[in-house]
Design an enzyme around this catalytic site. Structure first.
Site, short mmCIF file in Angstrom:
data_model
loop_
_atom_site.label_atom_id
_atom_site.label_comp_id
_atom_site.label_asym_id
_atom_site.label_seq_id
_atom_site.Cartn_x
_atom_site.Cartn_y
_atom_site.Cartn_z
N HIS A 2 -27.86 0.01 11.37
CA HIS A 2 -27.28 -1.01 10.11
C HIS A 2 -27.85 -0.71 8.57
O HIS A 2 -28.71 -0.40 7.74
CB HIS A 2 -27.89 -2.10 10.13
N CYS B 264 -27.83 -7.13 3.05
CA CYS B 264 -27.24 -6.47 3.74
C CYS B 264 -25.63 -7.26 3.86
O CYS B 264 -24.69 -6.31 4.67
CB CYS B 264 -28.33 -7.47 5.11
#
Ligand SMILES: [Zn+2]
Lengths: 389, 129
Positions: free
Chosen positions: A334, A84
């Site tokens: 996200h 991420c």
């Protein structure tokens, strides 16, 4: 050493667009970034591009040249993968390239296509950020890992699910005016507490959504900005990166993020600031507990006290240090590989006065972007400062 | 996931050993412990690592009950996952043989290699001691 300026950015809407390819998403973000920056495509020296799960969601590797082509640039291109924190890592290298004089203009960005995998498929894909042998094969999911940290935090420092619910409510509130956000809807504490459990104590509203989206930012040297008379008041004045053991169980602390602390300290030193100078921050709240751990790691809250920050309104829009005025990962969405660059884009707009939520930080000069990979085995932190206000 | 017939050297031998009650960690001369496959101590870089048998029981340090699993655990959910300390190392495992409501921090557990109800693959598990 050249100062690095944010010349312009572009974001797609974050959300549910399962049919759109990452090359199409990224192209859209770059069109906006080039328009906003006024930088011609031909001046780009390099593309640094973040993506995490392209092999799984699109059966595609070797994204660099594909994305350079999509952006309409003829420049060498490299993909960055750090879970991420993929595009946060790309930003860091872009800063180095410009500082050392190697490049004048770097296109940095990222994209992720996720919703075409469905919930189970995306859960499986996200889990590869953990140790396959020792964590995933025991049934640990990505939300499960953060739930393990949340439980450890409650046991060690206190706090309860309701404290985390305030983080979710705050970030949804912040996203109400963000037209790129996946959720532009207010939620109440009860919504969080009564939502279906994902990995206890975390429920559906403690988790960021599964998102498709892209982000792109044109970074330039101060000299280039002056020569071309660009409107680029925001600089990236500090960069830091930290690392830790891959598996959560191999870390010294189950309820702290030392990699983010290391990244933060390095970035603050690099920028010549300390935590008290930070006016506003975008942090990696993939789960509500992650925001708590992040603000403690960044020294914006003492260890064990970050849990009450949203509830006691220290980090709300009107608070002392607003956190995630964009809505954060929680409400903005996200799309993994895009997140690090989207934080830079939102923060630069907040500091420049170009963001719908800029009114809450009209005196702000210093912002911090915190991007984390896995259960924070990777972390990057960047300090942004606005020069002429 | 790789071909079912091909094992993961180091890891599968560890599961074999754990099934026989001989789970181990790898210790360097400085006393840093880690899990296989491992040639180099992640803490200090030492390369002379020795197998040290783990104690029979460990203690849960944190836990969660997962309701949304990966496809490999679809039939197993809801299930409890815990991190437990066994002497010098911690392990992540699925808690078996206990009601989900009874799983808590501080619970004493033993290693039990179980199988996924979904895939039949071996899973590192903990059962109450
Ligand atoms: Zn050692």
């Amino acid at each position: 050493m050249s100062d690095v300026r944010v010349a312009g950015s572009g974001l797609t809407a974050f959300g549910h667009s399962p049919e759109r390819t990452s090359r199409d998403l990224f192209a859209e973000a770059t069109v906006t970034a080039f328009e906003e920056s006024g930088v011609p495509r031909g001046d780009v020296d390099a593309l640094l591009y973040g993506n995490f799960m392209g092999e799984l969601s699109e059966h595609q590797g070797h994204h660099g040249p594909l994305m350079a082509e999509a952006a309409g640039i003829q420049a060498p291109a490299t993909r960055y993968e750090s879970a991420c924190a993929s595009s946060g890592a790309a930003v860091r290298d872009a800063v180095f390239r410009i500082r050392n004089g190697e490049d004048d203009v770097v296109l940095v960005g990222g994209a992720e296509r996720m919703t075409n995998l469905g919930t189970a498929g995306a859960t499986e894909a996200l889990a590869i950020a953990a140790d396959d042998l020792w964590e995933v094969r025991a049934g640990m999911t990505f939300p499960g890992a953060y739930a393990l940290m949340a439980q450890a935090y409650f046991d060690e420092y206190g706090g309860e699910h309701e404290d985390l619910a305030h983080v979710a409510m705050k970030n949804h509130e912040n996203a109400l005016t963000n037209e790129k956000a996946q959720y532009q809807s207010a939620i109440e504490i009860e919504d969080v507490l009564e939502a279906p459990p994902v990995s206890e104590p975390l429920g559906l509203y403690d988790s960021c959504p599964i998102s498709d989206g892209a982000a792109a930012t044109v970074l330039v040297s101060e000299e280039y900005a002056e020569e071309h008379d660009l409107d680029a008041p925001v600089s990236i004045s500090g960069t830091g990166q930290g690392g830790d053991r891959m598996a959560l169980h191999d870390r010294e602390y189950l309820a702290r993020s030392p990699a983010a602390r290391e990244a933060g300290e390095e970035a603050y030193t690099d920028a010549g600031i300390d935590a008290a100078d930070v006016d506003v921050a975008e942090v990696h709240d993939c789960f509500t507990i992650a925001e708590v751990l992040a603000i403690e790691a960044l020294d914006l809250e003492p260890i064990g006290e970050g849990i009450s920050a949203a509830r006691d309104e220290r980090t709300t829009a009107d608070g002392e240090t607003p956190i995630n005025l964009s809505g954060g990962l929680k409400a903005k969405g996200h799309p993994v590989g895009a997140t690090g660059v989207s934080q830079i884009a939102e923060l630069a707009d907040l500091l420049a006065g170009d963001h719908p939520n800029s009114e809450f930080v009209d005196d702000a000069t210093t912002g911090v972007a915190h991007n984390a990979g896995g259960t924070v085995a990777s972390a990057t932190v960047h300090v942004l400062e606005v020069s002429d206000r | 996931m790789s071909d079912d017939d091909v094992q993961d050297a180091g890891f599968d031998e560890w599961l074999d050993a754990a099934e026989e009650g001989k789970a181990y960690c790898l210790e360097c001369p400085e006393g840093h412990a880690s899990l296989p496959p491992r040639r180099v101590c992640p803490d200090c870089g030492a390369t002379d690592l020795e197998e040290t048998v783990l104690p029979d029981s460990g203690e849960i340090e944190t836990f969660t009950v997962t309701h949304v699993p990966t496809p490999a655990f679809e039939e197993d959910a809801p299930y409890a996952t815990a991190v437990a300390a066994f002497g010098p190392v911690r392990l992540t495992g699925q808690v078996v043989g206990a009601d989900l409501e009874t799983v808590e921090t501080g619970l004493e557990v033993e290693l039990e290699i179980t199988v996924s109800e979904t895939t039949g693959e071996r899973v590192l598990g903990f059962s109450p001691a």
